[in-house]
Design a protein around this motif. Structure first.
Motif, short mmCIF file in Angstrom:
data_model
loop_
_atom_site.label_atom_id
_atom_site.label_comp_id
_atom_site.label_asym_id
_atom_site.label_seq_id
_atom_site.Cartn_x
_atom_site.Cartn_y
_atom_site.Cartn_z
N GLY A 35 0.81 -1.20 0.00
CA GLY A 35 0.00 0.00 0.00
C GLY A 35 0.85 1.26 0.00
N PRO A 36 0.20 2.41 -0.08
CA PRO A 36 0.93 3.68 -0.14
C PRO A 36 1.59 4.04 1.19
CG PRO A 36 -1.42 4.09 0.04
CD PRO A 36 -1.25 2.60 -0.15
N SER A 37 2.50 5.01 1.13
CA SER A 37 3.17 5.48 2.34
C SER A 37 2.17 6.15 3.29
CB SER A 37 4.28 6.45 1.98
OG SER A 37 5.28 5.83 1.19
N VAL A 38 2.55 6.23 4.56
CA VAL A 38 1.68 6.84 5.57
C VAL A 38 2.43 7.95 6.29
CG1 VAL A 38 0.31 4.75 5.89
CG2 VAL A 38 2.36 5.10 7.28
N TYR A 39 1.68 8.76 7.03
CA TYR A 39 2.23 9.96 7.65
C TYR A 39 1.94 9.93 9.16
CZ TYR A 39 2.25 11.53 2.78
OH TYR A 39 2.47 11.62 1.43
N TYR A 65 -0.98 3.64 12.41
CA TYR A 65 -0.28 2.59 13.16
C TYR A 65 0.35 1.54 12.25
CZ TYR A 65 -3.31 4.82 16.57
OH TYR A 65 -3.96 5.75 17.34
N ARG A 66 0.62 1.92 11.01
CA ARG A 66 1.35 1.01 10.12
C ARG A 66 2.79 0.90 10.57
NH1 ARG A 66 -0.42 0.45 4.93
NH2 ARG A 66 1.00 -1.34 4.93
N ARG A 67 3.47 -0.17 10.14
CA ARG A 67 4.89 -0.34 10.46
C ARG A 67 5.70 0.84 9.91
NH1 ARG A 67 6.94 -5.80 8.25
NH2 ARG A 67 8.84 -5.04 9.25
N THR A 68 6.80 1.13 10.58
CA THR A 68 7.63 2.28 10.22
C THR A 68 8.19 2.16 8.81
OG1 THR A 68 8.23 2.36 12.56
CG2 THR A 68 9.48 3.77 11.08
N LEU A 69 8.27 0.95 8.30
CA LEU A 69 8.69 0.73 6.92
C LEU A 69 7.90 1.58 5.94
CD1 LEU A 69 10.16 -1.07 4.72
CD2 LEU A 69 8.21 -2.63 4.95
N TYR A 70 6.62 1.86 6.26
CA TYR A 70 5.73 2.55 5.34
C TYR A 70 5.67 4.06 5.56
CZ TYR A 70 4.23 -2.18 4.31
OH TYR A 70 4.22 -3.50 3.95
N THR A 71 6.49 4.58 6.48
CA THR A 71 6.48 6.01 6.74
C THR A 71 7.00 6.80 5.55
OG1 THR A 71 6.74 5.72 9.13
CG2 THR A 71 7.43 7.83 8.21
N PHE A 72 6.25 7.81 5.14
CA PHE A 72 6.69 8.68 4.04
C PHE A 72 7.95 9.42 4.45
CE2 PHE A 72 6.81 12.51 1.49
CZ PHE A 72 6.42 12.08 0.23
N TRP A 73 8.93 9.46 3.55
CA TRP A 73 10.22 10.05 3.89
C TRP A 73 10.53 11.19 2.92
CZ3 TRP A 73 13.43 7.93 7.81
CH2 TRP A 73 14.65 8.61 7.98
N LYS A 74 10.64 12.38 3.44
CA LYS A 74 11.03 13.54 2.64
C LYS A 74 12.44 13.96 3.08
CE LYS A 74 7.86 16.44 1.45
NZ LYS A 74 7.93 16.34 -0.03
N ARG A 75 13.37 13.93 2.15
CA ARG A 75 14.76 14.14 2.51
C ARG A 75 15.04 15.53 3.07
NH1 ARG A 75 17.98 12.02 -2.66
NH2 ARG A 75 16.12 12.88 -3.66
N THR A 76 14.27 16.53 2.65
CA THR A 76 14.47 17.88 3.19
C THR A 76 13.87 18.05 4.58
OG1 THR A 76 12.49 18.60 2.00
CG2 THR A 76 14.62 18.97 0.93
#
Length: 216
Positions: A35-39, A65-76
């Motif tokens: 599934g898509p990333s989560v925030y 409460y999804r696993r941290t693997l799915y956390t959206f990551w913005k490099r800035t």
């Protein structure tokens, strides 16, 4: 006690492991795959400061409460809770993460809304599943998180802490209300707020214990 099964160097759990462990022990973890990333939770306004007010579309449950693997990551503007525990910033390839120990990490484990909320739900589990006495409930929660039985000294300290926190929150209803308001999840309204707040404090202590933070 794992005396004969394995040996290896001691090291702190990774950023992802710490968050996922708290969610799993509390019963909040959503184990859906793909599934898509989560925030998940992060400080208000962080993306505004870094990127010119784009807004952070924080997820709601169950995505929260999804696993941290799915956390959206913005490099800035990477997730601060992960960066505090040495997650790579993903600007360059990293073959091996460094492992540091800083006061900021202790502050994050004690105050991160995700950890505090997980402690609240672990406290709810303590009251419902842990046994008839506070000492039993604290020992049960320690076993769930640390995957070993608490020593007699640890049991005594946790039981004393439980009694002290129960006395404090019984005398200060506003403090209990403030603690139980952290996070989106709603706990069982039938539980007494002072008892649940005390159990939450004990659960948060256990989630910060060496046995929960370190792999040995």
């Amino acid at each position: 006690q794992n005396d004969l099964l394995a040996r290896g160097p001691s090291r702190r759990l990774t950023a992802e492991m710490l968050r996922d462990q708290a969610l799993f022990a509390s019963g909040l973890l959503v184990e859906k795959q793909g599934g898509p990333s989560v925030y998940p939770y992060q400080p208000d306004g962080l993306w505004d400061e870094a990127m010119g007010r784009p807004g952070y579309p924080r997820s709601r449950r169950p995505d929260l409460y999804r696993r941290t693997l799915y956390t959206f990551w913005k490099r800035t503007a990477p997730p601060p809770a992960s960066v505090a525990f040495d997650a790579a910033d993903r600007s360059v390839c990293t073959a091996r993460r460094q492992s540091t120990s800083t006061p900021l990490q202790a502050l994050a484990l004690l105050n991160d809304p995700q950890v505090v909320e997980a402690a609240r739900f672990l406290g709810q589990r303590m009251l419902k599943e842990g046994g008839p006495t506070r000492a039993d409930q604290a020992a049960w929660a320690f076993r769930v998180v640390a995957t070993r039985a608490a020593t007699e000294k640890e049991r005594a300290i946790l039981a004393r802490l439980y009694d002290e926190e129960a006395t404090f929150f019984t005398s200060d209803a506003k403090a209990a209300e403030k603690l139980l308001a952290v996070g989106d999840g709603k706990t069982d309204a039938a539980l007494k707020p002072a008892e649940l707040a005390a159990a939450t404090s004990v659960a948060l202590t256990i989630l910060n214990h060496d046995a929960a933070v370190m792999r040995r």
